[in-house]
Write an enzyme that holds these catalytic residues in place. Structure first.
Site, PDB file in Angstrom:
ATOM      1  N   PRO A  11       0.828  -1.216   0.000  1.00 29.60           N
ATOM      2  CG  PRO A  11      -0.227  -1.213   2.085  1.00 29.60           C
ATOM      3  CD  PRO A  11       0.585  -2.059   1.176  1.00 29.60           C
ATOM      4  CD  GLN A  88      -2.286  -0.278   5.106  1.00 27.92           C
ATOM      5  OE1 GLN A  88      -2.089   0.850   4.671  1.00 27.92           O
ATOM      6  NE2 GLN A  88      -1.332  -1.038   5.594  1.00 27.92           N
ATOM      7  CE1 TYR A 170       0.533   7.436  10.341  1.00 26.02           C
ATOM      8  CE2 TYR A 170       0.969   5.330   9.284  1.00 26.02           C
ATOM      9  CZ  TYR A 170       1.124   6.700   9.330  1.00 26.02           C
ATOM     10  OH  TYR A 170       1.873   7.347   8.387  1.00 26.02           O
ATOM     11  NE  ARG A 218       2.008  -2.768   5.732  1.00 19.70           N
ATOM     12  CZ  ARG A 218       2.842  -2.348   4.772  1.00 19.70           C
ATOM     13  NH1 ARG A 218       3.640  -1.312   4.985  1.00 19.70           N
ATOM     14  NH2 ARG A 218       2.884  -2.920   3.604  1.00 19.70           N
ATOM     15  NE  ARG A 312      11.195   2.767  -0.117  1.00 17.48           N
ATOM     16  CZ  ARG A 312      11.977   2.780   0.950  1.00 17.48           C
ATOM     17  NH1 ARG A 312      12.568   3.891   1.324  1.00 17.48           N
ATOM     18  NH2 ARG A 312      12.175   1.685   1.662  1.00 17.48           N
TER      19      ARG A 312
HETATM   20  C1  LIG Z   1       4.808   6.789  -1.235  1.00 18.39           C
HETATM   21  C2  LIG Z   1       4.630   5.784  -0.140  1.00 18.39           C
HETATM   22  C3  LIG Z   1       3.415   5.685   0.507  1.00 18.39           C
HETATM   23  C4  LIG Z   1       3.208   4.721   1.504  1.00 18.39           C
HETATM   24  N1  LIG Z   1       1.963   4.559   2.043  1.00 18.39           N
HETATM   25  C5  LIG Z   1       1.721   3.518   2.877  1.00 18.39           C
HETATM   26  C6  LIG Z   1       0.406   3.211   3.298  1.00 18.39           C
HETATM   27  O1  LIG Z   1      -0.589   3.800   2.874  1.00 18.39           O
HETATM   28  N2  LIG Z   1       0.262   2.185   4.178  1.00 18.39           N
HETATM   29  C7  LIG Z   1       1.332   1.443   4.639  1.00 18.39           C
HETATM   30  O2  LIG Z   1       1.153   0.531   5.446  1.00 18.39           O
HETATM   31  N3  LIG Z   1       2.574   1.696   4.201  1.00 18.39           N
HETATM   32  C8  LIG Z   1       2.793   2.689   3.334  1.00 18.39           C
HETATM   33  N4  LIG Z   1       4.048   2.887   2.840  1.00 18.39           N
HETATM   34  C9  LIG Z   1       5.114   1.943   3.211  1.00 18.39           C
HETATM   35  C10 LIG Z   1       5.238   0.864   2.124  1.00 18.39           C
HETATM   36  O3  LIG Z   1       4.051   0.117   1.979  1.00 18.39           O
HETATM   37  C11 LIG Z   1       6.409  -0.086   2.396  1.00 18.39           C
HETATM   38  O4  LIG Z   1       6.094  -0.932   3.472  1.00 18.39           O
HETATM   39  C12 LIG Z   1       7.705   0.650   2.684  1.00 18.39           C
HETATM   40  O5  LIG Z   1       7.922   1.676   1.730  1.00 18.39           O
HETATM   41  C13 LIG Z   1       8.904  -0.305   2.652  1.00 18.39           C
HETATM   42  O6  LIG Z   1       8.953  -1.004   1.436  1.00 18.39           O
HETATM   43  P1  LIG Z   1       9.950  -0.623   0.232  1.00 18.39           P
HETATM   44  O7  LIG Z   1      11.363  -0.676   0.808  1.00 18.39           O
HETATM   45  O8  LIG Z   1       9.702  -1.693  -0.787  1.00 18.39           O
HETATM   46  O9  LIG Z   1       9.625   0.750  -0.236  1.00 18.39           O
HETATM   47  C14 LIG Z   1       4.268   3.864   1.874  1.00 18.39           C
HETATM   48  C15 LIG Z   1       5.508   3.990   1.231  1.00 18.39           C
HETATM   49  C16 LIG Z   1       5.697   4.912   0.231  1.00 18.39           C
HETATM   50  C17 LIG Z   1       7.038   4.976  -0.456  1.00 18.39           C
END
Ligand SMILES: Cc1cc2nc3c(=O)[nH]c(=O)nc-3n(C[C@H](O)[C@H](O)[C@H](O)COP(=O)(O)O)c2cc1C
Length: 367
Positions: A11, A88, A170, A218, A312
């Site tokens: 998400p 989510q 949160y 989560r 990302r």
């Molecule tokens: C732009 C952005 C928005 C995010 N929004 C959420 C979200 O709505 N809910 C959530 O649980 N995590 C959110 N995250 C965290 C990601 O879901 C993810 O767990 C975190 O970036 C680590 O993964 P990655 O290393 O693959 O980026 C967000 C991350 C990014 C980069």
């Protein structure tokens, strides 16, 4: 739940909603990802009540217009993609009322259009964030009912999976953690009391969310702050929530307070996911720093987690799943409209997977 593969688009809040409703931006963002091969696509954290908005442009589903708009988004994604779809739902608690990213993030004060934030105790998460108003019993009931109402709305949508946001500092996480929850009533104090609200929400949501669809939560692997939750606490929480009706835990990390020191590195949460899976006996998805296809494959092949949620790397390359298939010598279904870019149909394709590292970093610097 059978997914086409174990790759999930994690998400990702897009800060692009209009009064809680998804916009064209959401469709282009999720649509591009959903047609590019992941087994599961998550729609970003969706607020269960106005006080829970992270910022004014967050998705929400607490009224009929928002439900209609989200339903349309889900239908449009279904029309173009075979991916499983997850939503989510969450509440930002004491980290609500933030400025938009374009305005520099950080807390948005009441006199600049912000809104009252709530938490389990009147303790700020630091870093200039406001002291939340402590939820009283009626407030706790309101939040619980809001999660159930949003889950009931979600049940009317064509979704495969629902995830509660219980991480990243949160509201639900702030009830679980002794760092933020210092209540002396039935919702604070002992681990069991701190778990009470989340458990009540899981039980009540499970009752309105169809049995045949997956429900998960989560959780932070731990708090990485003195006096906070450690891995053993998280295992206890995961086991109790499995009992209450959760099918899986997505193992994540995010600051419960400005003191938290999270040791980010590639795939660093996979050992935590493995331990939670083994000790709590619950399926896990792991998220955080997984972007190398070989590492993602090792995590699921060795059973450390049942799936990987990638964020990302998907923003960087919406076709990450295609690249992973190429790197691992696997095939993945392309939509027919894109077939002419399939490696077997495009012999002169640029050799992206084997590209020299210097070339890749040079291009990243230039863009
Ligand atoms: C732009 C952005 C928005 C995010 N929004 C959420 C979200 O709505 N809910 C959530 O649980 N995590 C959110 N995250 C965290 C990601 O879901 C993810 O767990 C975190 O970036 C680590 O993964 P990655 O290393 O693959 O980026 C967000 C991350 C990014 C980069």
């Amino acid at each position: 739940m059978i997914v086409p593969n174990r790759i999930a688009v994690s998400p990702m809040a897009q800060y692009s909603a209009d009064r809680g409703c998804p916009t064209d931006w959401h469709f282009q963002h999720l649509g591009a990802l959903a047609v590019s091969g992941p087994g599961l696509v998550f729609i970003e954290s969706t607020s269960v009540e106005p006080q829970g908005y992270g910022c004014s442009a967050c998705l929400a589903m607490h009224d009929d217009e928002q439900e209609r708009a989200l339903s349309q988004l889900v239908q449009r994604l279904r029309a173009v993609s075979p991916a499983m779809l997850g939503l989510q739902i969450g509440h930002s608690g004491r980290k609500a009322s933030a400025r938009l990213p374009l305005d520099g993030n950080g807390p948005l004060p009441l006199d600049e259009g912000g809104w009252q934030v709530f938490g389990p105790s009147a303790i700020s998460c630091g870093g200039g964030w406001p002291v939340p108003q402590e939820l009283d019993e009626a407030g706790i009931a309101r939040v619980r009912d809001a999660f159930v109402a949003t889950a009931s709305r979600a049940a009317r949508l064509d979704l495969n999976l629902l995830e509660l946001h219980g991480a990243h500092g949160y509201l639900l996480h702030s009830f679980l953690s002794p760092v933020s929850n210092q209540r002396r009533d039935a919702y604070g104090g002992s681990p069991e009391n701190r778990l009470r609200l989340v458990r009540e929400i899981v039980v009540a949501v499970r009752a309105v969310w169809p049995e045949e669809r997956a429900l998960g939560i989560r959780l932070n692997a731990q708090d990485w702050v003195a006096g906070g939750l450690d891995l053993a606490d998280t295992i206890g929480i995961a086991a109790a929530l499995k009992e209450a009706g959760c099918d899986y835990v997505c193992v994540s990390a995010g600051a419960i307070s400005s003191e938290a020191k999270i040791p980010f590195s590639a795939g660093y949460l996979a050992p935590y996911a493995a331990e939670i899976k083994r000790s709590a006996g619950i399926s896990t998805i792991v998220t955080g720093g997984v972007h190398d296809p070989h590492q993602a494959e090792a995590i699921v092949a060795t059973g450390q987690a049942d799936g990987v949620a990638i964020a990302r790397a998907f923003l960087d390359d919406p076709r990450w799943t295609w690249r992973a298939a190429q790197a691992l010598g696997q095939s993945v279904d392309y939509p027919f409209q894109f077939m002419r870019a399939h490696p077997q149909r495009w012999p002169l394709a640029p050799p992206r997977a084997a590209e020299p590292v210097e070339e890749t970093s040079r291009r990243r610097v230039l863009s």
